[in-house]
Design a protein around this motif. Structure first.
Motif, PDB file in Angstrom:
ATOM      1  N   THR A  73       9.995   4.761   3.879  1.00 14.97           N
ATOM      2  CA  THR A  73       8.864   5.441   4.496  1.00 14.97           C
ATOM      3  C   THR A  73       8.707   4.941   5.945  1.00 14.97           C
ATOM      4  OG1 THR A  73       7.246   3.748   3.910  1.00 14.97           O
ATOM      5  CG2 THR A  73       7.710   5.448   2.252  1.00 14.97           C
TER       6      THR A  73
ATOM      7  N   ASN B 169       6.479   3.202   7.187  1.00 21.19           N
ATOM      8  CA  ASN B 169       6.008   1.811   7.194  1.00 21.19           C
ATOM      9  C   ASN B 169       6.969   0.842   6.524  1.00 21.19           C
ATOM     10  OD1 ASN B 169       3.439   1.789   8.605  1.00 21.19           O
ATOM     11  ND2 ASN B 169       2.696   3.116   6.972  1.00 21.19           N
TER      12      ASN B 169
ATOM     13  N   ASN C 187       1.944  -3.369   2.224  1.00 23.11           N
ATOM     14  CA  ASN C 187       1.773  -2.005   2.703  1.00 23.11           C
ATOM     15  C   ASN C 187       1.250  -1.100   1.589  1.00 23.11           C
ATOM     16  OD1 ASN C 187       2.102   0.136   4.683  1.00 23.11           O
ATOM     17  ND2 ASN C 187       3.853   0.816   3.487  1.00 23.11           N
TER      18      ASN C 187
ATOM     19  N   GLN D 271      -2.460  -1.920   0.845  1.00 23.71           N
ATOM     20  CA  GLN D 271      -3.378  -1.465   1.890  1.00 23.71           C
ATOM     21  C   GLN D 271      -3.521   0.047   1.904  1.00 23.71           C
ATOM     22  OE1 GLN D 271      -1.703  -3.338   5.365  1.00 23.71           O
ATOM     23  NE2 GLN D 271      -2.327  -5.383   4.708  1.00 23.71           N
ATOM     24  N   LEU D 272      -2.422   0.753   1.670  1.00 28.42           N
ATOM     25  CA  LEU D 272      -2.467   2.209   1.695  1.00 28.42           C
ATOM     26  C   LEU D 272      -3.131   2.803   0.455  1.00 28.42           C
ATOM     27  CD1 LEU D 272       1.090   3.143   3.029  1.00 28.42           C
ATOM     28  CD2 LEU D 272      -1.076   3.499   4.217  1.00 28.42           C
ATOM     29  N   MET D 273      -2.954   2.164  -0.699  1.00 27.10           N
ATOM     30  CA  MET D 273      -3.294   2.788  -1.968  1.00 27.10           C
ATOM     31  C   MET D 273      -4.574   2.253  -2.597  1.00 27.10           C
ATOM     32  SD  MET D 273       0.678   2.791  -3.199  1.00 27.10           S
ATOM     33  CE  MET D 273       0.671   3.893  -4.594  1.00 27.10           C
TER      34      MET D 273
ATOM     35  N   VAL E 104       1.241   7.446  -3.041  1.00 23.00           N
ATOM     36  CA  VAL E 104       0.851   7.810  -1.685  1.00 23.00           C
ATOM     37  C   VAL E 104       2.052   8.444  -0.991  1.00 23.00           C
ATOM     38  CG1 VAL E 104       1.431   5.539  -0.683  1.00 23.00           C
ATOM     39  CG2 VAL E 104      -0.238   7.014   0.459  1.00 23.00           C
TER      40      VAL E 104
ATOM     41  N   GLU F 142       3.214   8.883   2.691  1.00 24.65           N
ATOM     42  CA  GLU F 142       2.849   8.395   4.024  1.00 24.65           C
ATOM     43  C   GLU F 142       2.749   9.514   5.052  1.00 24.65           C
ATOM     44  OE1 GLU F 142       4.761   5.031   5.694  1.00 24.65           O
ATOM     45  OE2 GLU F 142       4.515   3.778   3.919  1.00 24.65           O
TER      46      GLU F 142
ATOM     47  N   LYS G 244       1.571  12.489   4.232  1.00 30.10           N
ATOM     48  CA  LYS G 244       0.412  13.272   3.787  1.00 30.10           C
ATOM     49  C   LYS G 244       0.734  14.756   3.614  1.00 30.10           C
ATOM     50  CE  LYS G 244      -2.433  10.026   6.435  1.00 30.10           C
ATOM     51  NZ  LYS G 244      -3.385   9.844   7.555  1.00 30.10           N
TER      52      LYS G 244
ATOM     53  N   THR H 107      -5.825  10.376   3.515  1.00 30.71           N
ATOM     54  CA  THR H 107      -5.216   9.090   3.128  1.00 30.71           C
ATOM     55  C   THR H 107      -3.773   9.202   2.661  1.00 30.71           C
ATOM     56  OG1 THR H 107      -5.908   9.273   0.804  1.00 30.71           O
ATOM     57  CG2 THR H 107      -7.488   8.301   2.368  1.00 30.71           C
TER      58      THR H 107
ATOM     59  N   CYS I 153      -3.067   9.666  -0.370  1.00 28.97           N
ATOM     60  CA  CYS I 153      -3.061   9.158  -1.745  1.00 28.97           C
ATOM     61  C   CYS I 153      -3.247  10.281  -2.760  1.00 28.97           C
ATOM     62  CB  CYS I 153      -4.162   8.120  -1.948  1.00 28.97           C
ATOM     63  SG  CYS I 153      -3.883   6.565  -1.082  1.00 28.97           S
TER      64      CYS I 153
END
Length: 380
Positions: free
Chosen positions: A123, A125, A172, A175-177, A189, A191, A193, A202, A204
């Motif tokens: 991804t 990130n 990562n 923090q994202l999920m 998630v 990334e 979107k 988000t 998610c």
């Protein structure tokens, strides 16, 4: 809880590599191949060997895995081009098998699996895609499938140079999920979107699936233990993450049974049910985290209480045979129809409760045995 051992031994007695009874796809007629499902059960064999010292478990494990790997380390049914995180899971047992047997083909197989990680798409990130068919998506499941394998390979063959990469992938994802309101983690998630199920703000998915929390908690305890002395700060941060996650999850346990619902935060909403596999995975994470010194002793007692509840409410003897019930067969996001009556894997509440509920499936049996193995070691 001796019945757990009796249950597990009964299953192994009726198992061949060609027809593992815990793998519903194979019992329904699919050809046997390397799979994360069998990986769960082979890891259970390993954990029982480690907990009891009974060589029969290791011998059974060796015989089972040997069937799937040829002398060149080629793995039956493994296709690197799928870039499927699930396909890495079963490779975790190759490390102790290599040490115990010195079979060269096990090292070759390890290198073949690691070759996938070297080319696994990432991804923006830096996390591994869950699968080639799910671009830029992280699923909690995938961290369990890959990271404990990755860290052991790194220690054995790469002098620990990739532990910071492993740490960042956990950080990562967390923090994202992580939902700021509940503290729970969304199942997946995207990334970018762009997936149809992804929240436009988000990225998610829209609900909290208990087994995905269990996968993630197990991923943490099974990975952290291999971090070396040069990565102690990262290890400390992952331990904090583990404790925070488990503290959050315990807030959602059913107060009467200490078990967890299929959709974690929806309680006794119509269609929701106390799900076995995710509950057992959480119990295991609590118990192992305590054994390794990451959590205070009361966390072990919580895990043991949850395990006892599973035995009481979900492990039955019917017509002389043990049955472990209320296991969600499978759940995912997008990509293909669901197995249940609700065909779109959109992450909705309706989707998660529609997936088939089965008995004696590996995804429930294995974490039950994982937790039981921790109980044995604690008593010793």
């Amino acid at each position: 809880m001796e019945q757990i051992k009796l249950f597990f031994d009964e299953i192994l007695k009726n198992t061949t590599p060609e027809r593992p009874p815990w793998n519903k796809e194979v019992t329904l007629g699919s050809s046997p191949k390397w799979s994360y499902i069998d990986g769960c059960m082979t890891m259970a064999m390993l954990k029982m060997y480690e907990a009891t010292g009974d060589q029969a478990y290791l011998n059974f494990l060796d015989t089972f895995i040997d069937h799937y790997i040829d002398e060149e380390g080629n793995i039956l049914g493994f296709d690197i081009a799928e870039h499927n995180c699930d396909n890495i899971n079963e490779g975790k047992v190759l490390y102790p098998l290599l040490k115990a047997t010195s079979k060269e083909k096990y090292e070759k197989a390890l290198r073949n699996l690691y070759a996938q990680l070297l080319e696994q798409p990432r991804t923006p990130n830096g996390n591994f895609w869950h699968k080639e068919i799910y671009p830029n998506q992280i699923w909690l499941d995938g961290l369990y499938m890959v990271q404990p394998f990755y860290v052991q390979y790194d220690i054995l063959f790469n002098q620990g140079k990739n532990q910071s990469d492993i740490f960042r992938q956990f950080q990562n994802a967390y923090q994202l999920m992580r939902d700021p309101k509940t503290g729970l983690l969304y199942h997946g998630v995207d990334e970018t979107k762009t997936a149809f199920w992804a929240n436009s703000d988000t990225g998610c998915s829209q609900n909290f699936w208990t087994r995905s929390h269990g996968w993630y908690a197990m991923a943490l305890v099974d990975t952290i233990e291999f971090f070396d002395e040069t990565h102690q700060e990262e290890k400390r941060m992952l331990i904090e993450q583990l404790k925070e996650l488990l503290d959050t999850l315990l807030n959602f346990a059913n107060p009467k049974t200490m078990m967890f619902y299929q959709v974690t935060d929806q309680g006794a909403r119509e269609g929701n049910y106390l799900e076995t596999s995710g509950t057992c995975a959480i119990a295991y994470a609590l118990m192992k985290g305590t054994r390794l010194g990451y959590l205070p002793e009361p966390y072990f007692e919580k895990g043991a209480e949850i395990l006892q509840a599973v035995v009481k409410h979900k492990l039955m003897k019917i017509d002389g045979e043990y049955v472990l019930k209320d296991i969600c067969l499978v759940a995912g996001l997008g990509g293909m129809p669901g197995h249940g009556s609700y065909k779109v894997r959109d992450g909705s509440y309706e989707y998660y409760i529609s997936e088939p509920i089965v008995t004696n499936d590996a995804k429930g049996i294995a974490p039950l045995v994982f937790a039981y193995a921790e109980l044995i070691q604690h008593k010793e």
